[in-house]
Scaffold this active site. Structure first.
Site, PDB file in Angstrom:
ATOM      1  N   GLU A  32       0.834  -1.213   0.000  1.00 18.12           N
ATOM      2  CA  GLU A  32       0.000   0.000   0.000  1.00 18.12           C
ATOM      3  C   GLU A  32       0.866   1.260   0.000  1.00 18.12           C
ATOM      4  O   GLU A  32       0.540   2.237  -0.664  1.00 18.12           O
ATOM      5  CB  GLU A  32      -0.965   0.016   1.195  1.00 18.12           C
ATOM      6  N   TYR A 115      -7.004   6.404   3.701  1.00 21.72           N
ATOM      7  CA  TYR A 115      -7.094   5.354   2.677  1.00 21.72           C
ATOM      8  C   TYR A 115      -6.257   4.136   3.078  1.00 21.72           C
ATOM      9  O   TYR A 115      -6.742   2.999   3.123  1.00 21.72           O
ATOM     10  CB  TYR A 115      -6.643   5.859   1.284  1.00 21.72           C
ATOM     11  N   ASP A 133     -10.334   4.941  -2.891  1.00 24.48           N
ATOM     12  CA  ASP A 133      -9.225   5.525  -3.648  1.00 24.48           C
ATOM     13  C   ASP A 133      -9.813   6.286  -4.855  1.00 24.48           C
ATOM     14  O   ASP A 133     -11.044   6.360  -5.009  1.00 24.48           O
ATOM     15  CB  ASP A 133      -8.214   4.443  -4.078  1.00 24.48           C
TER      16      ASP A 133
END
Ligand code: SF4
Length: 286
Positions: A32, A115, A133
């Protein structure tokens, strides 16, 4: 809409490393961080290298932060490497070396925002949380709101919109992943492939005849060529590749504009990405 997306994703979703059943929560966290600003194709080889070298938070925490910055190579935005290192240290010190499970704890880690915290909670641990996102925002804007463009982000509004769509807790991780994949592969910014879209029948934007976007636009990123960001990248490249202390004179052979070079060096020092060794020589963080 939910079941159509889940069914489509189960057939068409890409076979990406972070979707493998044995992928670890630490792997999810590292992926991520890398995916925050870098395309999937460039992330995959670097992610594999990174996780082979540092398979756990403890392994990364035991290395100097400069090694993480060097290994970040050309992924761009190298502050992410420093944050990732700081994250590994915090996970070892506060969480006994285990990536925390819940969004509140994840949000306390360096470099983790709304996020990333939710993406880790959902994709690593199966939490019933909305992940939002740019791709998901665009699908919601078009399919549910009838707008061509998602406009500027708003964390509260975007999370509410996705929360309202979540199916049952067991299905919400795959629904989050499917929405993200739909935005990445089908409902793309420039050329949406509506003929291949599993939710075309109920798409408000398509059914309204694709009206033009009205209202605020997304901010457009400044040109990279000749920018201060490119100058910073040039300095970082020299330091990464040299494996030693580098002087300003040496750096000026790699960037022609002295004022820009000065700004790049000051900015990198301020961000902790490089260290001053003597009056005019630098190295990656020790
Ligand atoms: S029908 Fe077209 S615009 Fe609507 S969600 Fe699908 S790809 Fe996007």
């Amino acid at each position: 809409m939910q079941q159509e997306i889940i069914d489509w994703f189960e057939v068409e979703g890409r076979d990406l490393p972070w979707r493998q059943p044995d992928f670890t929560p630490w792997g999810s966290l590292v992926s991520e961080f890398m995916l925050q600003q870098t395309p999937v194709a460039r992330v995959i080889p670097k992610l594999e290298e990174f996780l082979t070298r540092w398979p756990t938070p403890a392994a990364l925490a035991a290395s100097p932060s400069g090694d993480a910055v060097r290994a970040w190579a050309n992924l761009g935005y190298p502050r992410r490497a420093l944050w990732l290192h700081a994250c590994a240290v915090t996970i070892v010190e506060k969480y006994n070396g285990e990536v925390p499970h819940n969004v509140e704890e994840l949000l306390t880690l360096p470099g983790i925002g709304p996020y990333t915290a939710r993406a880790i909670a959902v994709f690593a641990y199966g939490a019933h949380e909305p992940v939002v996102d740019t791709n998901i925002r665009r699908v919601i804007a078009r399919h549910n709101q009838g707008n061509a463009d998602q406009g500027p982000p708003s964390t509260t509004r975007d999370l509410e919109a996705m929360t309202a769509l979540l199916p049952s807790p067991e299905l919400s991780p795959v629904f989050n992943a499917g929405m993200m994949e739909l935005g990445a592969l089908i409902c793309t910014a420039r050329n949406p492939l509506c003929q291949a879209c599993p939710i075309a029948r109920t798409c408000a934007w398509k059914n309204a005849g694709y009206p033009e976007h009205v209202g605020p636009k997304k901010t457009i990123q400044k040109k990279y060529e000749g920018s201060d960001r490119q100058a910073r990248g040039a300095v970082m490249k020299v330091l990464r590749e040299s494996h030693r202390v580098v002087t300003t004179d040496e750096l000026s052979a790699h960037w022609h504009d002295a004022a820009q070079l000065g700004r790049a060096i000051s900015g990198l020092l301020k961000d902790g990405l490089i260290e001053l060794v003597s009056d005019d020589s630098y190295q990656l963080p020790a």
